[in-house]
Design a protein around this motif. Structure first.
Motif, PDB file in Angstrom:
ATOM      1  N   ASP A 157       0.821  -1.220   0.000  1.00 49.06           N
ATOM      2  CA  ASP A 157       0.000   0.000   0.000  1.00 49.06           C
ATOM      3  C   ASP A 157       0.855   1.269   0.000  1.00 49.06           C
ATOM      4  O   ASP A 157       0.349   2.358  -0.282  1.00 49.06           O
ATOM      5  CB  ASP A 157      -0.920   0.024   1.233  1.00 49.06           C
ATOM      6  CG  ASP A 157      -1.920  -1.127   1.218  1.00 49.06           C
ATOM      7  OD1 ASP A 157      -2.240  -1.612   0.114  1.00 49.06           O
ATOM      8  OD2 ASP A 157      -2.362  -1.531   2.315  1.00 49.06           O
ATOM      9  N   ASN A 158       2.144   1.141   0.321  1.00 49.09           N
ATOM     10  CA  ASN A 158       2.974   2.337   0.494  1.00 49.09           C
ATOM     11  C   ASN A 158       4.148   2.431  -0.468  1.00 49.09           C
ATOM     12  O   ASN A 158       4.845   3.441  -0.491  1.00 49.09           O
ATOM     13  CB  ASN A 158       3.547   2.359   1.935  1.00 49.09           C
ATOM     14  CG  ASN A 158       2.461   2.286   2.991  1.00 49.09           C
ATOM     15  OD1 ASN A 158       1.461   2.970   2.883  1.00 49.09           O
ATOM     16  ND2 ASN A 158       2.663   1.451   3.997  1.00 49.09           N
ATOM     17  N   ILE A 159       4.377   1.405  -1.246  1.00 58.92           N
ATOM     18  CA  ILE A 159       5.586   1.354  -2.062  1.00 58.92           C
ATOM     19  C   ILE A 159       5.552   2.387  -3.194  1.00 58.92           C
ATOM     20  O   ILE A 159       4.520   2.598  -3.835  1.00 58.92           O
ATOM     21  CB  ILE A 159       5.812  -0.070  -2.615  1.00 58.92           C
ATOM     22  CG1 ILE A 159       7.240  -0.227  -3.127  1.00 58.92           C
ATOM     23  CG2 ILE A 159       4.781  -0.427  -3.665  1.00 58.92           C
ATOM     24  CD1 ILE A 159       7.640  -1.679  -3.355  1.00 58.92           C
ATOM     25  N   ASP A 160       6.678   3.042  -3.387  1.00 55.05           N
ATOM     26  CA  ASP A 160       6.850   3.994  -4.491  1.00 55.05           C
ATOM     27  C   ASP A 160       7.547   3.209  -5.609  1.00 55.05           C
ATOM     28  O   ASP A 160       8.770   3.050  -5.604  1.00 55.05           O
ATOM     29  CB  ASP A 160       7.703   5.167  -4.012  1.00 55.05           C
ATOM     30  CG  ASP A 160       7.939   6.212  -5.103  1.00 55.05           C
ATOM     31  OD1 ASP A 160       7.849   5.864  -6.297  1.00 55.05           O
ATOM     32  OD2 ASP A 160       8.242   7.364  -4.746  1.00 55.05           O
ATOM     33  N   ALA A 161       6.748   2.703  -6.569  1.00 54.70           N
ATOM     34  CA  ALA A 161       7.276   1.792  -7.588  1.00 54.70           C
ATOM     35  C   ALA A 161       8.439   2.391  -8.393  1.00 54.70           C
ATOM     36  O   ALA A 161       9.469   1.726  -8.572  1.00 54.70           O
ATOM     37  CB  ALA A 161       6.153   1.326  -8.513  1.00 54.70           C
ATOM     38  N   PRO A 162       8.336   3.620  -8.893  1.00 54.72           N
ATOM     39  CA  PRO A 162       9.468   4.182  -9.646  1.00 54.72           C
ATOM     40  C   PRO A 162      10.743   4.264  -8.805  1.00 54.72           C
ATOM     41  O   PRO A 162      11.836   3.960  -9.296  1.00 54.72           O
ATOM     42  CB  PRO A 162       8.970   5.585 -10.039  1.00 54.72           C
ATOM     43  CG  PRO A 162       7.479   5.476 -10.030  1.00 54.72           C
ATOM     44  CD  PRO A 162       7.158   4.516  -8.933  1.00 54.72           C
ATOM     45  N   LYS A 163      10.603   4.674  -7.535  1.00 57.00           N
ATOM     46  CA  LYS A 163      11.776   4.767  -6.659  1.00 57.00           C
ATOM     47  C   LYS A 163      12.385   3.377  -6.439  1.00 57.00           C
ATOM     48  O   LYS A 163      13.603   3.197  -6.510  1.00 57.00           O
ATOM     49  CB  LYS A 163      11.379   5.386  -5.312  1.00 57.00           C
ATOM     50  CG  LYS A 163      12.542   5.531  -4.338  1.00 57.00           C
ATOM     51  CD  LYS A 163      12.110   6.239  -3.061  1.00 57.00           C
ATOM     52  CE  LYS A 163      13.288   6.380  -2.091  1.00 57.00           C
ATOM     53  NZ  LYS A 163      12.906   7.102  -0.859  1.00 57.00           N
ATOM     54  N   TYR A 164      11.520   2.407  -6.201  1.00 58.33           N
ATOM     55  CA  TYR A 164      11.997   1.048  -5.953  1.00 58.33           C
ATOM     56  C   TYR A 164      12.704   0.484  -7.193  1.00 58.33           C
ATOM     57  O   TYR A 164      13.782  -0.117  -7.100  1.00 58.33           O
ATOM     58  CB  TYR A 164      10.825   0.152  -5.557  1.00 58.33           C
ATOM     59  CG  TYR A 164      11.222  -1.293  -5.347  1.00 58.33           C
ATOM     60  CD1 TYR A 164      11.922  -1.682  -4.214  1.00 58.33           C
ATOM     61  CD2 TYR A 164      10.918  -2.255  -6.305  1.00 58.33           C
ATOM     62  CE1 TYR A 164      12.308  -2.998  -4.025  1.00 58.33           C
ATOM     63  CE2 TYR A 164      11.294  -3.579  -6.128  1.00 58.33           C
ATOM     64  CZ  TYR A 164      11.989  -3.945  -4.992  1.00 58.33           C
ATOM     65  OH  TYR A 164      12.373  -5.237  -4.809  1.00 58.33           O
ATOM     66  N   TYR A 186      15.242  -0.719   1.365  1.00 61.23           N
ATOM     67  CA  TYR A 186      14.053   0.112   1.117  1.00 61.23           C
ATOM     68  C   TYR A 186      12.791  -0.609   1.588  1.00 61.23           C
ATOM     69  O   TYR A 186      11.947  -0.019   2.281  1.00 61.23           O
ATOM     70  CB  TYR A 186      13.965   0.437  -0.373  1.00 61.23           C
ATOM     71  CG  TYR A 186      12.725   1.205  -0.765  1.00 61.23           C
ATOM     72  CD1 TYR A 186      12.549   2.527  -0.364  1.00 61.23           C
ATOM     73  CD2 TYR A 186      11.726   0.610  -1.525  1.00 61.23           C
ATOM     74  CE1 TYR A 186      11.406   3.236  -0.724  1.00 61.23           C
ATOM     75  CE2 TYR A 186      10.583   1.308  -1.887  1.00 61.23           C
ATOM     76  CZ  TYR A 186      10.425   2.617  -1.479  1.00 61.23           C
ATOM     77  OH  TYR A 186       9.294   3.312  -1.830  1.00 61.23           O
ATOM     78  N   LEU A 241      10.150   0.420   4.807  1.00 60.95           N
ATOM     79  CA  LEU A 241       8.700   0.541   4.616  1.00 60.95           C
ATOM     80  C   LEU A 241       7.940  -0.465   5.474  1.00 60.95           C
ATOM     81  O   LEU A 241       6.897  -0.143   6.049  1.00 60.95           O
ATOM     82  CB  LEU A 241       8.333   0.310   3.142  1.00 60.95           C
ATOM     83  CG  LEU A 241       8.563   1.462   2.165  1.00 60.95           C
ATOM     84  CD1 LEU A 241       8.035   1.068   0.785  1.00 60.95           C
ATOM     85  CD2 LEU A 241       7.868   2.735   2.635  1.00 60.95           C
TER      86      LEU A 241
END
Length: 463
Positions: free
Chosen positions: A300-307, A319, A323
């Protein structure tokens, strides 16, 4: 127990109250410490943190096993790094809960001067100390001490001790030992580290004596929290804090201090996630497993581009770990606040993580860790070595210490005793005290100290 405590014990209460639970009292105090009279730059609960972090017992955690015994790998956690991380998570949990509690009970701030940071400071200090009594070589160190008495040479002492004294030894418990580290007096040093009673309350995850063993399924009865030698002071702390008694007859036990739930949650969160991370970095758990299990906690919180921009396994796992810890902190706070009334009434017999919406995911991670990390060949081999080391040291020092007390010490016994630090040379007249004294000494050794001493005694150390 003095009359004030007898009167407190006889007053039956239906619930605990926060003003009493946040006591700034310290061992030996003759007057009440008030929060509104504390210096803003030096709050008592923050002094506790400082005292713990500067103590020799805390420093020794830098060379004590967390997961991989005697490992020199740079990214594997020791008890010290684990304890620092638990204190950071504990501080966040405490502050978030404290904010809600102050909002619910504004008199705590308006009349008494408490604020949310006090809750954070209490939980951080108790979390910092949560492993301070753990012996070398991880949990196998506790078992090695217990089995020395249960099935080793120490069983000869059984008939000379009470049932509860014997249980203290055969079920040697790091939590009870930690209470001794924090509070025990010695010549010239009254009350040990002398934390506030609020911090001691939060530290006491299992506020009972060693017997009866696991009398209920209540999480507070899972283990025990003090040795018979510390019983009187433990009871004083519990009654000063207004903890609810849950034992009868000659047995002593209390419901938990509410903030002990947060200390436990901080530990649960850290060892679940960070031990898993260690296993991944050691190659004991595949990155595919890590992604599968950790992403369930953070989806629910993951920033896909950053990851997706992270190029190394270590950075990706780091990372996800950050989270995941954030998700579990938020959830634990929600569980605590939802059940705060039941906790104050002593009617919440669970760990906070037992009621977490992420419980299934945490259980899956722990299951993988048990199989791939805790039962790995490296861990088993080092724990076997730890057993041999601890039981040899106990045998040599207990024999010498008892012979000295009985006036039958040999020259060899005297040489063995010369290896004891000065502060451990104080004679103990009582057999139970002598046995516990040596257990306490061995428990405070680091993994490296214990190994070096073992090699010296066995004549295998290069000189």
């Amino acid at each position: 127990m003095n009359n004030n405590f007898k009167n407190a014990a006889s007053n039956s209460k239906s619930h605990m109250n926060w003003e009493q639970l946040l006591s700034l009292r310290r061992q030996g105090d003759t007057s009440k410490r008030l929060r509104k009279e504390e210096l803003d730059t030096r709050i008592g609960f923050e002094v506790d943190y400082d005292r713990i972090i500067f103590s020799a017992a805390f420093r020794s955690l830098q060379d004590k096993t967390q997961v991989i015994p005697l490992s020199k790998t740079d990214f594997v956690h020791t008890r010290l790094t684990h304890s620092l991380e638990v204190s950071v998570v504990g501080r966040s949990l405490g502050r978030l809960v404290g904010k809600k509690i102050i909002e619910k009970y504004p008199y705590l701030k308006e009349i008494h001067g408490f604020d949310m940071n006090d809750f954070g400071a209490i939980v951080a200090a108790a979390s910092l100390a949560h492993d301070i009594g753990n012996p070398p070589f991880g949990h196998s160190g506790e078992k090695a001490i217990g089995e020395y008495f249960a099935i080793g040479n120490g069983k000869q002492y059984k008939d000379q001790l009470t049932q509860k004294q014997w249980q203290d030894l055969i079920d040697f418990e790091g939590n009870a030992n930690g209470f001794t580290v924090l509070t025990a007096s010695r010549s010239g040093v009254s009350g040990g580290i002398r934390p506030t009673y609020a911090v001691l309350g939060a530290f006491m995850k299992y506020p009972k004596e060693s017997l009866p063993k696991k009398p209920t399924s209540n999480i507070a009865d899972k283990k025990y929290g003090f040795f018979q030698s510390d019983k009187a002071f433990f009871e004083e702390v519990a009654l000063e804090l207004g903890l609810l008694s849950n034992k009868s007859g000659g047995d002593i036990g209390f419901e938990r201090h509410p903030l002990a739930y947060l200390v436990e949650a901080a530990d649960d969160i850290c060892y679940t996630i960070i031990d898993f991370e260690d296993g991944i970095n050691l190659g004991l758990v595949s990155e595919d497993f890590a992604l599968e299990y950790l992403i369930k906690l953070v989806k629910d919180n993951i920033d896909a581009p950053k990851y997706n921009a992270l190029t190394t396994k270590e950075d990706r796992i780091s990372y996800l770990r950050a989270l995941a810890i954030g998700s579990l902190i938020t959830d634990a706070v929600a569980v605590f606040i939802e059940n705060e009334a039941a906790i104050l009434e002593g009617k919440f017999p669970f760990a906070l993580t037992d009621k977490s919406k992420y419980k299934a995911q945490m259980d899956d991670i722990i299951k993988i860790s048990v199989k791939n990390i805790y039962q790995s060949r490296e861990v088993i081999e080092k724990e076997l070595v730890g057993y041999q080391i601890i039981q040899t040291l106990l045998d040599k020092f207990i024999t010498a210490f008892n012979n000295k007390s009985n006036g039958t010490a040999s020259n060899y016994d005297n040489l063995i005793l010369k290896m004891l630090p000065e502060k451990f040379l104080e004679q103990k007249e009582d057999l139970y005290q002598r046995l516990l004294h040596i257990c306490h000494y061995v428990s405070l050794l680091t993994d490296g100290n214990a190994l070096e001493m073992f090699e010296t005694i066995n004549g295998t150390k290069r000189v």
